[in-house]
Design a protein around this motif. Sequence first.
Motif, PDB file in Angstrom:
ATOM      1  N   ILE A 317      50.136 123.646  71.994  1.00 21.43           N
ATOM      2  CA  ILE A 317      50.352 124.107  70.619  1.00 21.43           C
ATOM      3  C   ILE A 317      50.009 125.590  70.535  1.00 21.43           C
ATOM      4  O   ILE A 317      48.974 126.029  71.039  1.00 21.43           O
ATOM      5  N   SER A 318      50.877 126.348  69.883  1.00 27.51           N
ATOM      6  CA  SER A 318      50.557 127.735  69.540  1.00 27.51           C
ATOM      7  C   SER A 318      50.146 127.778  68.074  1.00 27.51           C
ATOM      8  O   SER A 318      50.908 127.344  67.202  1.00 27.51           O
ATOM      9  N   GLY A 323      51.455 133.971  69.237  1.00 31.28           N
ATOM     10  CA  GLY A 323      51.033 133.459  70.532  1.00 31.28           C
ATOM     11  C   GLY A 323      52.004 132.486  71.154  1.00 31.28           C
ATOM     12  O   GLY A 323      51.648 131.782  72.116  1.00 31.28           O
ATOM     13  N   ALA A 324      53.230 132.412  70.628  1.00 33.57           N
ATOM     14  CA  ALA A 324      54.207 131.444  71.137  1.00 33.57           C
ATOM     15  C   ALA A 324      54.564 131.719  72.597  1.00 33.57           C
ATOM     16  O   ALA A 324      54.665 130.786  73.400  1.00 33.57           O
ATOM     17  N   LYS A 325      54.742 132.970  72.947  1.00 31.53           N
ATOM     18  CA  LYS A 325      55.108 133.289  74.337  1.00 31.53           C
ATOM     19  C   LYS A 325      53.986 132.909  75.295  1.00 31.53           C
ATOM     20  O   LYS A 325      54.241 132.402  76.404  1.00 31.53           O
ATOM     21  N   ILE A 341      52.858 126.143  65.262  1.00 29.00           N
ATOM     22  CA  ILE A 341      52.380 126.148  63.879  1.00 29.00           C
ATOM     23  C   ILE A 341      52.749 127.490  63.260  1.00 29.00           C
ATOM     24  O   ILE A 341      52.330 128.548  63.751  1.00 29.00           O
ATOM     25  N   HIS A 342      53.542 127.427  62.228  1.00 31.63           N
ATOM     26  CA  HIS A 342      53.963 128.647  61.535  1.00 31.63           C
ATOM     27  C   HIS A 342      52.952 128.958  60.445  1.00 31.63           C
ATOM     28  O   HIS A 342      52.686 128.131  59.572  1.00 31.63           O
ATOM     29  N   MET A 361      50.395 126.893  56.330  1.00 33.76           N
ATOM     30  CA  MET A 361      50.669 126.510  57.706  1.00 33.76           C
ATOM     31  C   MET A 361      51.650 125.344  57.719  1.00 33.76           C
ATOM     32  O   MET A 361      51.575 124.442  56.873  1.00 33.76           O
ATOM     33  N   MET A 362      52.564 125.360  58.701  1.00 31.03           N
ATOM     34  CA  MET A 362      53.571 124.325  58.829  1.00 31.03           C
ATOM     35  C   MET A 362      53.773 124.032  60.312  1.00 31.03           C
ATOM     36  O   MET A 362      53.895 124.949  61.131  1.00 31.03           O
ATOM     37  N   LEU A 363      53.796 122.751  60.672  1.00 29.99           N
ATOM     38  CA  LEU A 363      53.945 122.332  62.063  1.00 29.99           C
ATOM     39  C   LEU A 363      55.415 122.168  62.406  1.00 29.99           C
ATOM     40  O   LEU A 363      56.176 121.532  61.665  1.00 29.99           O
ATOM     41  N   VAL A 364      55.795 122.713  63.553  1.00 26.16           N
ATOM     42  CA  VAL A 364      57.152 122.568  64.078  1.00 26.16           C
ATOM     43  C   VAL A 364      57.032 121.851  65.423  1.00 26.16           C
ATOM     44  O   VAL A 364      56.672 122.455  66.434  1.00 26.16           O
TER      45      VAL A 364
END
Length: 475
Positions: A317-318, A323-325, A341-342, A361-364
């Motif tokens: 999870i980012s 920090g996605a990369k 998580i956006h 915050m929203m989970l993808v």
Amino acid sequence: MTRKTSSNMVRNISILSGNSHPSLALSICNYLSISPSERILCKFSSGESRCEIQDSVRGKDVYIIQSFGVGEDPNYKVNDYLMEVCIMIAACKGGSARRVTAVLPLFPYSRQPDLAFSKAGAPLRGDKGMVVDGEGKAGSGKAGAYTFESVPVTPHPNIARTAGLGSKGLDMTDVVGRVTNSNNNTGGVGYRGGTPSGIQTPPLQLITYGTGNNNNNNTFPPPPPGQFTTHDYENPSLMLSLHPPKPNYKQWMAQSGSLVADLLTCSGTDRILTCDLHEQTYQGFFDIPVDNLHARPFLCKYISQHILPTTNSVTIISPDAGGAKRATAIADVLNLPFALIHKERRHPKFTPGKNSAKATMMLVGEVKGRTCLLVDDLVDTGNTITRAAKLLKREGAERVVAVVTHGVFSGDALERIESSALDKVVVTNTVDQTAHLRSCGKVEVLDVSGVFGEAVRRVHFGESLAGLFEGEGML
């Protein structure tokens, strides 16, 4: 990790430690089979730092180890550590050291932005009541709207300008036209063109200031005496473009990142050795070599040895988009699924209410019944990862573990983590964790002294650090 030292290494190398993390410096010295150099590093009663190098560094390769977390001594702060390392570098240079390398596992001031930021998407703002359409033209669209196609007013003849992005009641060509080559009351000559409401700039016209020729329609009264000097940028006519300040617009922000880079360089640093910079582009502030070590192979080893054997359902999870990369790189190495998580921090102006300062915050991704590993480079106050853990548990996650490179834990971060939905927080010892381990039972520390010791050895002998980046000698 296997030690790769030799007896001739002792002759031309010197390891110095700051007050922030002496245990890490001692572990690096143990890896290299050498003793740390003696120094006196303290503070006077006035708060000034004192440094005295007691061992000779003439002709040696000096490595100064200093981190920038929250140490055990409450009298020392990040700024004290920064001044210490600058003074130590200057002292070694004054002692005729051959080369000085600053080993900064956690780099200071690397999180502060150097550019102004606006949630509206641009630091420019239309006038109230000014109607601007999507093509930046007046006459249609929403009043005071922002457009990505809009450009600032350009004071140039016969060039189309965007109405609505200038200051209220201000024509930039008129401002430029009021610049005079003379700052006294005897008059001067300038150029003026355009009207505040015009879209096209008409041809330039010759104007005069204070000549007494009232028949000349292009004559303007002289500027008030004593309000500006001979510098053009202090001319009140030009200062009209800066005052009054526009709402939601920062006219100037201190560039602390480039300032710290200049301080270290001017102190005499020949090389920087750090780990997991918050922004990779930070290396561009330096004109000296910067080696940014990655803790990714080290963290992958921990996950494969301690997390994967206990469960088969693991998701990386980012906690935010930035920090996605970093998180996807670990997920690709371990062949694990990835979720994001956006997080969005909106200005209180756009989200009125008592919780307006908090981020949404929203989970993808899918995490129900899985072990979630929150991967980030740094945890400071712990607000982001604790809120992310709460969201993941609400979405059905079975277990939440945070895997972080730098554990600063400032303020009440440890208390927040202790009472949060996090099951464990795994950090490295780039920051001194001695006090943190006593205060929180959820913190687990990984030793990275061998990584820095091997990096110091390779830099000293002129070997490549690519093996460390690829995980050779680390796993």
